[in-house]
Write a protein that holds these residues in place. Structure first.
Motif, short mmCIF file in Angstrom:
data_model
loop_
_atom_site.label_atom_id
_atom_site.label_comp_id
_atom_site.label_asym_id
_atom_site.label_seq_id
_atom_site.Cartn_x
_atom_site.Cartn_y
_atom_site.Cartn_z
N GLU A 1 0.82 -1.21 0.00
CA GLU A 1 0.00 0.00 0.00
C GLU A 1 0.86 1.26 0.00
O GLU A 1 0.52 2.25 -0.65
CB GLU A 1 -0.93 0.01 1.22
N ARG A 2 1.95 1.18 0.72
CA ARG A 2 2.77 2.39 0.80
C ARG A 2 3.69 2.54 -0.41
O ARG A 2 4.22 3.63 -0.65
CB ARG A 2 3.59 2.37 2.09
N VAL A 3 3.88 1.47 -1.16
CA VAL A 3 4.74 1.56 -2.33
C VAL A 3 3.94 1.94 -3.58
O VAL A 3 4.45 2.59 -4.50
CB VAL A 3 5.49 0.22 -2.54
N THR A 4 2.66 1.57 -3.60
CA THR A 4 1.83 1.78 -4.80
C THR A 4 1.89 3.20 -5.37
O THR A 4 1.96 3.35 -6.59
CB THR A 4 0.37 1.39 -4.52
N PRO A 5 1.87 4.27 -4.54
CA PRO A 5 1.92 5.61 -5.13
C PRO A 5 3.13 5.83 -6.03
O PRO A 5 3.08 6.66 -6.94
CB PRO A 5 1.98 6.54 -3.91
N ARG A 6 4.19 5.08 -5.83
CA ARG A 6 5.39 5.26 -6.66
C ARG A 6 5.14 4.89 -8.11
O ARG A 6 5.92 5.24 -8.99
CB ARG A 6 6.56 4.41 -6.13
N LEU A 7 4.07 4.13 -8.33
CA LEU A 7 3.74 3.75 -9.72
C LEU A 7 3.40 4.97 -10.54
O LEU A 7 3.42 4.93 -11.76
CB LEU A 7 2.57 2.77 -9.73
N SER A 8 3.06 6.06 -9.88
CA SER A 8 2.70 7.28 -10.62
C SER A 8 3.86 8.25 -10.72
O SER A 8 3.66 9.43 -10.94
CB SER A 8 1.53 7.98 -9.94
N LYS B 1 -4.94 -4.71 -10.76
CA LYS B 1 -5.46 -3.70 -11.68
C LYS B 1 -4.56 -2.48 -11.72
O LYS B 1 -4.45 -1.82 -12.74
CB LYS B 1 -6.87 -3.28 -11.23
N LYS B 2 -3.95 -2.19 -10.60
CA LYS B 2 -3.11 -0.97 -10.56
C LYS B 2 -1.80 -1.15 -11.32
O LYS B 2 -1.15 -0.18 -11.66
CB LYS B 2 -2.79 -0.61 -9.11
N LEU B 3 -1.41 -2.38 -11.54
CA LEU B 3 -0.10 -2.61 -12.17
C LEU B 3 -0.12 -2.35 -13.67
O LEU B 3 0.90 -1.96 -14.24
CB LEU B 3 0.37 -4.04 -11.89
N ALA B 4 -1.27 -2.59 -14.31
CA ALA B 4 -1.28 -2.50 -15.78
C ALA B 4 -0.99 -1.10 -16.32
O ALA B 4 -0.10 -0.95 -17.16
CB ALA B 4 -2.60 -3.04 -16.31
N PRO B 5 -1.72 -0.06 -15.88
CA PRO B 5 -1.53 1.25 -16.53
C PRO B 5 -0.09 1.76 -16.51
O PRO B 5 0.40 2.21 -17.56
CB PRO B 5 -2.46 2.18 -15.75
N PRO B 6 0.63 1.68 -15.39
CA PRO B 6 2.00 2.19 -15.45
C PRO B 6 2.88 1.41 -16.42
O PRO B 6 3.76 1.99 -17.08
CB PRO B 6 2.52 2.05 -14.02
N LEU B 7 2.65 0.11 -16.51
CA LEU B 7 3.45 -0.68 -17.46
C LEU B 7 3.16 -0.23 -18.89
O LEU B 7 4.08 -0.12 -19.71
CB LEU B 7 3.14 -2.18 -17.29
N ILE C 1 -2.35 -9.63 -15.76
CA ILE C 1 -2.18 -8.18 -15.61
C ILE C 1 -2.38 -7.45 -16.93
O ILE C 1 -3.05 -6.43 -16.99
CB ILE C 1 -0.77 -7.85 -15.04
N LEU C 2 -1.81 -7.98 -17.98
CA LEU C 2 -1.83 -7.24 -19.24
C LEU C 2 -2.70 -7.89 -20.32
O LEU C 2 -2.58 -7.56 -21.49
CB LEU C 2 -0.41 -7.07 -19.76
N LYS C 3 -3.56 -8.81 -19.91
CA LYS C 3 -4.25 -9.57 -20.96
C LYS C 3 -5.15 -8.71 -21.85
O LYS C 3 -5.42 -9.07 -22.98
CB LYS C 3 -5.03 -10.73 -20.35
N HIS C 4 -5.58 -7.55 -21.35
CA HIS C 4 -6.44 -6.70 -22.18
C HIS C 4 -5.65 -5.63 -22.93
O HIS C 4 -6.23 -4.78 -23.59
CB HIS C 4 -7.49 -6.02 -21.31
#
Lengths: 418, 881
Positions: free
Chosen positions: B259-266, B299-305, B333-336
Motif C-alpha cells: 500500500e505504501r509503495v503503490t503511489p510510486r507507480l505514478s 489492476k493498478k499494475l497494468a496502466p503504469p506498465l 495483468i496485461l491480458k487486455h
C-alpha cells in the motif's frame, strides 16, 4: 553505479569523456562501435550491451550517443533515465544539445556532470538546483563576468537540496506573478489500409511555467479527471490528494517544468481528427508505380487542423517521384528515400491531394514492402481527449497571480498503413 | 619543506619530459608552456581562465598532467569556482602523480572544517575521489566528522564517501567502524541522508555477499518507507531496490508495504516505476488470492506498465524485457492490453522484436484475429529479422490457439506464395511444427510446400522439409525421388539435415519397403561408413541393427505415434523466472539470465526466491507420477531457458535435451537414470570446506546421455554408452546378434524419443541390469571434517538405490545422519529416510543404502546429470584422549 560517460558523435568520434570512479580506457567503446556498425542505423543500436568486464548502456539523442559504462549490477532504467536527464540539462543550459555547443562549453558541461553524479550516485539533477550552483551562460553574464571578474559558479549552498521541497528554492521574487499551463496531447495511432483504427491512444502532458513569489501552494482541478487511465507526476504533486479528490495539489518548482504526464488508452474511444485516402501501387510489368493521397477532416471538434504533413519512407528501389500537390509542396530525398508532403492548413472545402507517378530503378522487381505514411498535424485550443482544467487555486500567498491554460493537440506516432 | 620543493622541481622536469613527445601530437606547440605561465600569474582572473583551459584540454582527453604542480598551487583560494576546477583536475590526475597529490591534503583537511557546509561537503567528496592510498589515510578523520556533521547535506555526501573509500580500501573502512556509522544513518532524520546511506550500503554489500549490512527488520522498513515519500527520485530507486530484498513476516505486513509503495507507480521517472513494480510483484506472492486488495493491486499494475511503452525507445526496450517476465508470471495483468504492443514501422528493431514476443505470449482465442492481422502485416515489412520472427510467430499462434490454426495455415500459404525466399523458409519450418501439433489435419498443403523444395538453402528449412516428406511419405507419390535428390550432396549438408535425412529415409523404407531398399542402404552406408560425425554414425548403426534384427520392432519404434508438442516452448524455467521476478529492473532481467551469471556483479548476488505462500512453483513439483513407463507430462525442466521466439519445436536431432519435445527426454531420464548416474559419478568434489551442510557436486564430464551437447570422441567405449547396447559401432560389431531383451523394452510406449540414442541405451541397460558400477569417492574426508563418503547408484528389484559407504576418519563420534537431495534433473529424491542408526565411531565405516524415487522436484542442472546432496550431520565434539 555509473562509472563513466562517453559522448560520441554521429560518425563515431568520442568528443567528451567523464569518469566518476577510476578511469576506464576509451577502448571499451570498441564494443559499442562494433554494435553500431552492425546495426547500420544509429537508431537500431541496442541500448544495453554486454562486454567481458563492463556493461554499456547508451541512448541516442539529437544525433549523439550518450554511452555510460557500468561495472556492477545497476538498474538499466536508472542509467537510461539519468542519461536522458544529462541530455535534458545540456539542452536546458545551452538551448540545444549538439556536439559543437558541448565543445564550446566543455568546462561548464564538465562541471555539470560533476555536480550531477558523485561516485556514480545522482547528486543534483533538478535543473533549478543545478542553476543555483552553476549558472547557465548568457551573453550578458559573460560580459559582466569579464568586466567585474564574477564567476558562473554560485557560492551559496543550494538551499533547495535540503528542504522538504527540494525542487523549489527559497526567496523567489517576481514583480509579475504568473502561472501558465499547457495541456499538450499527442495521438499515437495506427490506421490500416481501409482507414480503420487498429490502435489509438493519447499521450498527454501538462507543461507548466510558474513564476510566483514566495512559497505558493497550488491546486489544479479538472472537469473530467476520470478520463485519465494512467498518470505520472512531478515529485511535487501530492499523491494522496490526487487519490482522494482527483485534483493536483502542489508547491511548484520555479520556472518551467512538466507537471504531469498522462495516458488515455485505446480502451476509451480515441478521436481521430483526419482521414486519409491513399493508394500507392507498383506495376508488375513496368518499373514504376502510382501514388494518390487525399486527406480530409474527420473529428476535429470544430477546430482547424494545422501544420499537416505527410512523411513516407519509400521502398529502396524508388528513384524519383513526379507528383502534383493541390496544396502545399513536396520533396523526395533520394538518399534517405523519404517523401515529405508539407500541406499546412487543412481546408475542409478543398481537400488536399497529392497524385502522380513513382519511378523505380530499371530492372528492379516490384517492391515487397508497402510504405507506411506518417502524419503530422496540430490542432490549437483543444485537447482531443476532452480533458479540461476547471480551476486553479492558490494558497499560502496573498497576491493574485495571472493564470492561463492553453490546449494543443498534435499527432504523435500517427501511422497509416498501405 | 626543502625536500618537498626539490621533489616538486624534479617532478616538474620529469613531468614535462615525460609528456613532451606526446604533447606535440596532442596539443598545439607551446600550449603547455603558455598555460604554465598563466597558471603562475598573479592575476586571479588569468589564473582561473588558465585552469579552465587546462580542464578543457583534459575533458577532450589531452594529457595535461605535466601541469600538476602548477594547478595544485591554485588550490588555496577562496574563489569557489576556481577551487572546484582545481578539484576536478586533482581527481583526474592524482593517481598518476601520487606524491604531488599529497600536497593537497592540508587544504582538504582545512576545507573539511570550513563554516560553509557546501565547502565541507565538497572537500570530503573530492577527497574520496582521489584514489591514492596516501590520501585516504588522511581522509578517515575528516570523514568521521562529516558523517556526524550537523548539516544533512554534508552527512549525505559523507555517506557516499564511505562507499568510495570502501572501493579503494575495504579493510580500512571496516577497521575504522564506518560501516556501523553508515548503518546508523539509515535512521537519520533527513530522507536524503537515509537514501544515500542505503545506496552506499547496497553498493558495499554487493562485494560482501554474506554480510548482514542491510539487516532489514520492521523498524528499518518503516523508516525506509517514510523516507521513500520524501527523498529524490534516485533515492526512491535505491530504497525500493533495498525493500525488494526484505521478506515480510506475514501477509499483513506484505499488504501494508504494498500500500505504501503503490503511489510510486505514478512517478514520472520510469526507473522508480519499475522498481516499485518489482517490490509489488514480489510481495504480492505473499497475499492470499481471494483478498480484495490482491485484485485491486493487479489492476493498478497494468496502466503504469503501458505508460512505460510511450517513453523513449531505450526505456521501452528495458520495460519490454521486464514485461516479458511479468507476462509469464502473471498473464492476467496485461491480458487486455494487447494493442499497446502493436509494432510501429519506425520503432527500432530491438523494440519491434520484443513487442512481437510479448504479443505471442498474450495471444488468446479472444484476440487472435487481431494478432494474426498484425502479424500478416509485419510479414511484409522490410527488416529481414523482424519478418522472420513474424512468420514464426504466426506458427506459434497456430500451436497456441487451436481455433486459429486453420487461419494461420492459410496465412502461411499466402506468404509462401510471395516467393520471398526467407519468408518461404521460415514458413516451412513453422508448418512442420503445426503438423506436429495437429497431425493429419493440414496435409493438403504438402503439395504447395514441395513446389518450393529447390529454393530452400537454409539447413533448418531443409531439415524441416525433409522431416515432412519422411513423415508423410505414404501420401507423397514421389517421396523417394524427393529424398534421393537430397542424398546427392549428403556430405555437404549440415548435421541437422543429415540426421533428418537418415531418419526420413528409414521412415520411408518402413512405409514403402519394396521400392526403397536401395535408397535406405545407400543412406545407411553414407551415415555409417563415410561420415566422421559420431552422432550420425551411431544413429545409422542403430537403425541398421534395428532394421536387420527385427523390422517389426523397428516399425514400432520409428513409426510410433509422436507426442504432441507443447504450446509454449520458450517459457523461462519456473525457478529462474521466480528469481528474475525478484530482480525486475536489473541487468539480469534484461538478459533473462540468473543474476549469478553476471560478470563483476556476480560477486555478491544471492539467489532470491519468491516467498510465495501459494502457487509458487506448484507446476515444478508435481511431475506426473502415475505414468510408470515414462510418458509423463512435459516437465518444465526441459523447456529451454533461452529460446528465440519459436524455439525449435521439432529440433529433435541436434539438441534433444534442451529443445526437444519433453516426453522423450524425460523417458530417457527415468530409464537411463541408473546407468547415467552409475557410470558417471566418478569425479566428485565438495566445493566448500565448512560443513555442515556439505554440498556434494557430481560432475560427469563425458556424459553418454548428452551425446550432442558434449560431442563424444568417435571411439568411445560401449561401457560409456551406459548399457551394453551391442554397439561398439566403430568396431563393426556383428549386426545379427541383438540383445535378446531389446524388443521387449521397446514395447513400452516410449518410442517418441526414437531419435535419441540414449533411449536405446537406457532401455537396453535396464533389463540387463547386471552392471553395478563400483563405488566412487564422493566426498573426501578432508573437506567434511573427517566424514568420507563414497557411493554409487544401483537398481535392485526395480528400485533405484543409492549405496554409500560412510567412513569416519575424524577423531570424534558422528551421529544423526541425514541426507537431502537438492533439486536435480531427474527428480531423484529419497523414497525413505536414511537409515543409519548407530553413531559412527572414529575409524569405523558403515554401509548404507537409500532407496530413491524419481518423484522429487525437477530442475534442469548443467550438466544434466549433476546432482547435489547435502549431509547435515552432527559431529559430537568429543576430544579424543
Amino acid at each position: 553505479m555509473i562509472h563513466s560517460l562517453f559522448l560520441i558523435n554521429h560518425s563515431g568520434d568520442i568528443f567528451l569523456e567523464k569518469h566518476w570512479k577510476s578511469v576506464i580506457s576509451r577502448s571499451v567503446c570498441d564494443y559499442f562501435f562494433e554494435a553500431k556498425d552492425k546495426a547500420v542505423d544509429p537508431e537500431n543500436v541496442p541500448p544495453v550491451l554486454q562486454t567481458p568486464h563492463h556493461y554499456l548502456i547508451s541512448i541516442y539523442r539529437d544525433k549523439l550517443f550518450f554511452l555510460s559504462v557500468i561495472q556492477t549490477e545497476v538498474p538499466p532504467l536508472f542509467v537510461i533515465e539519468f542519461l536522458h536527464r544529462v541530455a535534458d540539462t545540456i539542452q536546458d543550459y545551452f538551448g540545444e544539445c549538439s556536439e559543437s555547443l558541448i565543445k564550446d562549453n566543455v568546462v561548464t558541461v564538465y562541471e555539470l556532470l560533476e555536480e550531477m553524479l558523485d561516485n556514480g550516485f545522482p547528486l543534483a539533477t533538478e535543473s533549478n538546483v543545478l542553476k543555483e550552483m552553476i549558472r547557465p551562460p548568457t551573453i550578458l553574464r559573460s560580459v559582466v563576468n569579464t568586466l567585474i571578474g564574477g564567476s558562473n559558479v554560485g557560492d551559496t549552498l543550494p538551499t533547495g537540496q535540503l528542504s522538504s521541497v527540494p525542487w523549489r528554492r527559497v526567496g523567489v521574487k517576481y514583480t509579475n506573478n504568473e502561472a501558465y499551463f499547457d495541456v499538450i496531447e499527442e495521438i499515437d495511432a495506427i490506421l490500416d489500409k481501409s482507414g480503420t483504427t487498429v490502435f489509438a491512444e493519447i499521450q498527454g502532458v501538462i507543461e507548466a511555467c510558474v513564476r510566483l513569489t514566495g512559497m505558493p501552494d497550488l491546486t489544479l482541478s479538472f472537469m473530467n479527471p476520470r478520463l485519465l487511465d494512467d498518470v505520472s507526476f512531478h515529485p511535487c504533486v501530492r499523491f494522496k490528494r490526487w487519490e482522494s479528490e482527483q485534483a493536483l495539489s502542489f508547491i511548484p518548482p520555479d520556472g518551467n517544468f512538466t507537471l504531469m504526464n498522462y495516458h488515455v488508452s485505446s480502451q476509451n474511444l480515441v478521436t481521430i481528427p483526419v482521414y486519409v485516402k491513399q493508394n500507392i501501387s507498383f506495376f508488375e510489368t513496368e518499373p514504376c508505380g502510382r501514388l494518390d493521397i487525399t486527406i480530409g477532416p474527420k473529428q476535429t471538434m470544430g477546430k482547424t487542423v494545422e501544420a499537416l504533413m505527410v512523411t513516407i519512407h519509400m521502398p529502396k528501389s524508388v528513384v524519383s517521384a513526379n507528383l502534383t500537390p493541390t496544396q502545399g509542396s513536396y520533396t523526395y530525398d533520394l538518399a534517405t528515400k523519404v517523401l515529405v508532403w508539407d500541406i499546412g492548413k487543412l481546408n475542409p472545402q478543398k481537400l488536399p491531394n497529392l497524385r502522380g507517378s513513382l519511378s523505380l530503378q530499371a530492372g528492379a522487381p516490384k517492391p515487397e514492402d508497402n510504405p507506411s505514411l506518417n502524419i503530422d498535424l496540430k490542432i490549437q485550443q483543444v485537447a482531443i481527449s476532452g480533458l479540461k482544467v476547471s480551476r486553479l487555486e492558490m494558497f499560502g500567498e496573498k497576491y493574485k497571480p495571472f493564470k492561463g491554460v492553453k490546449y494543443v493537440t498534435k499527432a504523435g506516432k500517427f501511422q497509416v498503413r498501405t | 619543506m626543502q625536500e618537498w620543493a626539490n621533489q616538486l622541481c624534479e617532478n616538474r622536469q620529469f613531468g614535462s619530459k615525460m609528456t613532451d613527445s606526446k604533447y606535440f601530437t596532442t596539443t598545439k606547440k607551446g600550449e603547455i608552456f603558455e598555460l604554465k605561465a598563466e597558471l603562475n600569474s598573479d592575476k586571479k582572473e588569468k589564473k582561473k581562465e588558465a585552469v579552465k583551459k587546462v580542464i578543457a584540454s583534459m575533458t577532450v582527453g589531452k594529457d595535461v598532467s605535466a601541469l600538476f604542480p602548477d594547478v595544485v598551487n591554485c588550490m588555496q583560494t577562496d574563489n569557489l569556482e576556481l577551487k572546484k576546477l582545481v578539484y576536478l583536475y586533482l581527481m583526474n590526475y592524482a593517481k598518476s602523480q601520487p606524491d604531488m597529490a599529497i600536497m593537497a591534503v592540508n587544504t582538504f583537511v582545512k576545507d573539511c572544517e570550513d563554516p560553509n557546509p557546501l565547502i565541507r561537503a565538497l572537500a570530503v567528496r573530492t577527497m574520496g575521489c582521489i584514489r591514492v592510498d596516501k590520501i585516504t589515510e588522511y581522509l578517515c578523520e575528516p570523514l568521521r566528522k562529516c558523517l556526524k556533521d550537523e548539516d544533512p547535506y554534508v552527512r549525505k555526501t559523507a555517506a557516499v564517501c564511505v562507499a568510495k573509500l570502501h572501493d579503494i580500501n575495504a579493510q580500512l573502512v571496516e577497521d575504522q567502524g564506518f560501516l556501523d556509522t553508515l548503518k546508523d544513518l539509515i535512521s537519520d532524520s533527513n530522507p536524503m541522508v537515509v537514501a544515500n546511506a542505503v545506496a552506499a550500503l547496497s553498493e558495499i554489500a554487493e562485494s560482501h555477499p554474506n554480510s548482514n549490512l542491510l539487516d532489514l527488520n520492521p523498524q528499518t522498513i518503516n523508516k525506509l518507507l517514510t523516507a521513500l515519500n520524501e527523498c529524490t527520485e534516485w533515492g526512491q530507486i535505491f530504497i525500493l531496490d533495498c525493500l525488494a530484498n526484505y521478506t515480510p513476516r506475514d501477509d499483513r505486513e506484505s499488504q501494508s508495504i504494498c500500500e505504501r509503495v503503490t503511489p510510486r507507480l505514478s512517478h514520472a521517472n520510469s526507473a522508480v516505476v519499475l522498481s516499485a513494480v518489482k517490490v509489488l510483484m514480489k510481495f504480492m506472492e505473499m497475499l492470499p488470492k481471494d483478498l480484495d486488495y490482491y485484485g485491486t493491486l493487479l489492476k493498478k499494475l497494468a496502466p503504469p506498465l503501458v505508460t512505460l511503452l510511450s517513453a523513449e525507445p531505450e526505456l521501452q526496450y528495458v520495460a519490454l524485457r521486464n514485461i516479458n517476465l511479468i507476462v509469464q508470471r502473471r498473464p492476467e495483468i496485461l491480458k487486455h492490453e494487447m494493442k499497446v504492443f502493436f509494432v510501429k514501422y519506425n520503432d527500432p528493431i530491438y523494440v519491434k522484436l520484443e513487442k512481437l514476443d510479448i504479443m505471442i505470449r498474450l495471444a488468446s482465442q479472444a484476440n487472435i484475429a487481431q494478432v494474426l492481422a498484425e502479424l500478416k502485416e509485419y510479414a511484409t515489412e522490410v527488416d529481414v529479422d523482424f519478418v522472420r520472427k513474424a512468420v514464426r510467430a504466426i506458427g506459434r499462434c497456430a500451436i497456441k490457439v487451436e481455433q486459429s490454426a486453420e487461419r494461420c495455415v492459410s496465412t502461411l500459404l499466402d506468404l509462401i506464395q510471395t516467393k520471398v525466399n526467407y519468408v518461404v523458409q521460415e514458413a516451412i519450418v513453422v508448418i512442420k511444427d503445426i503438423f506436429r501439433k495437429y497431425p493429419n489435419k493440414y496435409e493438403s498443403v504438402i503439395a504447395t510446400l514441395c513446389e518450393n523444395l529447390d529454393s530452400l538453402d537454409e539447413p533448418e528449412a531443409r531439415a524441416a522439409m525433409i522431416w515432412i516428406v519422411g513423415e508423410y511419405a505414404e501420401r507423397i507419390d514421389n517421396a523417394d525421388e524427393l529424398l534421393e535428390s537430397f542424398l546427392e550432396g549428403f556430405h555437404d549438408e549440415s548435421t541437422q539435415v543429415q540426421l533428418q535425412l537418415l531418419t526420413a529415409i528409414v521412415k520411408l523404407f518402413l512405409k514403402k519397403p519394396t521400392e526403397t531398399q536401395e535408397l535406405v542402404q545407400q543412406v545407411l552406408s553414407l551415415a555409417t561408413q563415410d561420415s566422421d560425425n559420431p552422432d550420425l554414425r551411431d544413429r545409422g548403426y542403430i537403425y541398421w541393427r534395428l532394421l536387420s534384427t527385427d523390422p517389426v520392432a523397428a516399425k514400432e519404434v520409428v513409426l510410433a505415434e509422436k507426442p504432441l508438442i507443447s504450446e509454449e516452448t520458450d517459457l523461462i524455467e519456473p525457478t529462474l523466472l521466480e528469481e528474475l521476478i525478484c530482480h525486475i529492473g536489473t541487468l539480469a532481467s534484461v538478459y533473462h539470465k540468473p543474476p549469478s551469471a553476471f560478470v563483476e556483479g556476480s560477486r555478491g548476488v544471492q539467489h532470491k526466491r519468491l516467498a510465495g505462500s501459494s502457487g509458487s512453483g506448484e507446476s515444478v513439483e508435481s511431475p506426473d507420477t502415475g505414468s510408470a513407463a515414462g510418458v509423463s507430462e512435459a516437465p518444465p525442466a526441459v523447456i529451454p531457458s533461452q529460446g528465440d521466439l519459436l524455439g525449435d519445436l521439432l529440433n529433435l536431432d541436434l539438441t534433444p535435451t534442451t529443445t526437444g519435445p519433453p516426453p522423450p527426454a524425460s523417458t530417457g531420464m527415468q530409464m537411463g537414470a541408473m546407468d547415467l548416474l552409475g557410470g558417471g559419478l566418478d569425479s566428485l568434489m565438495g566445493d566448500e570446506s565448512e560443513p555442515p551442510p556439505i554440498p556434494l557436486r557430481t560432475d560427469t564430464p563425458q556424459s553418454p546421455q548428452l551425446p550432442h551437447q558434449s560431442p563424444s570422441p568417435p571411439d568411445y567405449s560401449p561401457t560409456e554408452l551406459g548399457g551394453d547396447l551391442g554397439g561398439s559401432p566403430a568396431m563393426g560389431a556383428p549386426f545379427g546378434a541383438p540383445p535378446a531383451t531389446m524388443p521387449a523394452s521397446f514395447n513400452a510406449p516410449v518410442s517418441g524419443g526414437l531419435d535419441d540414442l540414449f533411449d536405446l541405451a537406457g532401455g537396453v541397460g535396464m533389463p540387463m541390469g547386471a552392471y553395478n558400477p563400483p563405488k566412487t569417492l564422493w566426498l573426501p574426508a578432508m573437506k567434511a571434517k573427517g566424514l568420507e563418503i563414497s557411493g554409487t547408484f544401483v537398481r535392485r528389484a526395480g528400485v533405484i538405490q543409492m549405496e554409500m559407504t560412510l567412513n569416519n576418519k575424524a577423531m570424534s563420534v558422528m551421529s544423526d545422519f541425514a541426507i537431502q537431495f537438492n533439486r536435480n534433473s531427474f527428480g531423484l529424491a529419497p523414497a525413505g529416510p536414511l537409515q543409519i542408526l548407530t553413531p559412527l565411531s572414529p575409524n569405523q565405516s558403515i554401509e548404507a543404502a537409500l532407496p530413491l524415487s524419481t518423484v522429487g522436484p525437477v530442475m534442469k542442472m548443467e550438466p544434466l546429470n549433476n546432482l547435489q546432496l547435502t549431509f547435515p550431520s552432527v559431529t559430537n565434539e568429543k576430544t579424543a584422549g
